[in-house]
Motif scaffolding. Structure first.
Motif, short mmCIF file in Angstrom:
data_model
loop_
_atom_site.label_atom_id
_atom_site.label_comp_id
_atom_site.label_asym_id
_atom_site.label_seq_id
_atom_site.Cartn_x
_atom_site.Cartn_y
_atom_site.Cartn_z
N ALA A 140 1.01 -1.09 0.07
CA ALA A 140 -0.04 0.03 -0.11
C ALA A 140 0.73 1.05 -0.05
CB ALA A 140 -0.92 -0.05 1.20
N PHE A 141 0.31 2.27 -0.86
CA PHE A 141 1.49 3.43 -1.14
C PHE A 141 0.60 4.76 -0.72
CE2 PHE A 141 2.34 -0.12 -3.47
CZ PHE A 141 3.78 -0.18 -3.32
N VAL A 142 1.10 5.65 0.25
CA VAL A 142 0.44 7.15 0.34
C VAL A 142 1.40 7.98 -0.15
CG1 VAL A 142 -0.49 8.49 2.11
CG2 VAL A 142 -0.94 6.14 2.25
N VAL A 143 1.12 8.99 -0.81
CA VAL A 143 1.69 10.11 -1.40
C VAL A 143 1.39 11.46 -0.91
CG1 VAL A 143 2.39 11.59 -3.44
CG2 VAL A 143 2.07 8.80 -3.55
N TYR A 144 2.19 12.22 0.04
CA TYR A 144 1.89 13.57 0.43
C TYR A 144 2.69 14.40 -0.61
CZ TYR A 144 0.10 12.15 4.70
OH TYR A 144 -0.58 11.41 6.07
N TYR A 145 1.79 15.24 -1.30
CA TYR A 145 2.21 16.26 -1.94
C TYR A 145 3.39 15.92 -2.88
CZ TYR A 145 3.43 17.48 2.81
OH TYR A 145 3.86 17.43 4.31
N GLY A 146 3.22 14.94 -3.73
CA GLY A 146 4.38 14.56 -4.52
C GLY A 146 4.52 15.36 -5.72
#
Length: 233
Positions: A140-146
């Motif tokens: 599972a993957f979470v991107v913050y302001y990529g």
């Protein structure tokens, strides 16, 4: 709570350090925290410590190690910001993804080969998490302001596990037209969820410092916690 531990590269020819925070009891899963351009600084270590308190085994790999190990800079210090830009410009992102994959491998081994591994990252780290969703076997993957994700959309067909993106609409490093391309390019991908944060700027969920917007950071982080609880179980 944590300490630095060596990780062996995928090639087996070198080692780099990762900050590792251990939960008190048996870990329910592992979470890899990917740094901003400021290195594995206190804010990133605190994020690992928080995941450990929540019951996860948490790793933060030192991705700038090939150029300069243990970079630790402050986003609120102008000279540090310029140094961080310099490190980012020298950083090989493809090698960085391989180091992330090596960290995922190490985390799985620490879990006895059975547990799941999530990956979360911020700024440059957010971009690297998106790349990791396309190129690694994380769960599972979470991107913050990529940043620069519009240039990676050609890879998104390879995303086979759940991914979530936090997008502040006033991001000074991700213009509105780039955000639109992200929404358009990812809207039909059943694995990807996007959340907009109206009027917020880049770095709003930093663990500490002037960029943090407390209520929005807590809201985004709760979404992340719920997301990992669902997909890493």
């Amino acid at each position: 709570m944590g300490s630095f531990t060596p990780i062996t590269t995928l090639e087996g020819d070198a080692q780099f350090d990762a900050y590792v925070a251990q939960p008190e009891g048996e870990a329910m899963a592992a979470i890899i925290v990917i740094q901003e351009i400021f290195g594995v600084n206190e804010g990133i270590r605190r994020k690992c410590d928080s995941w450990a308190k929540a019951g996860y085994l948490a790793y933060a790999p030192d991705l700038f190690w090939r150029e300069k190990p243990h970079v630790e800079l402050d986003a609120d210090v102008p000279d540090d910001f310029q140094l961080a830009i310099g490190h980012m410009q020298k950083f090989n992102q493809d090698r960085g993804i391989r180091d992330i994959e090596a960290t995922i491998k190490a985390a799985r081994a620490a879990l006895g080969g059975k547990g799941k591994v999530g990956v979360v990252g911020y700024c440059l780290g957010g971009r690297l998490v998106f790349m990791s969703a396309c190129r690694t076997d994380g769960d599972a993957f979470v991107v913050y302001y990529g940043v620069g994700i519009d240039g990676l959309l050609g890879e998104q067909h390879a995303i086979g596990k759940p991914a979530m993106l936090h997008i502040p609409t006033r991001d000074g490093f991700v213009p509105a037209e780039v955000q639109q391309k992200m929404h358009e390019g990812l809207k039909d991908n059943r694995h990807v969820t996007l959340h907009d944060y109206e009027g917020l700027d880049h770095g709003f969920a930093a663990e500490m410092g002037n960029r943090r917007v407390e209520d929005a950071a807590q809201h985004a982080d709760q979404r992340t916690a719920d997301f990992f609880a669902e997909h890493l179980a």
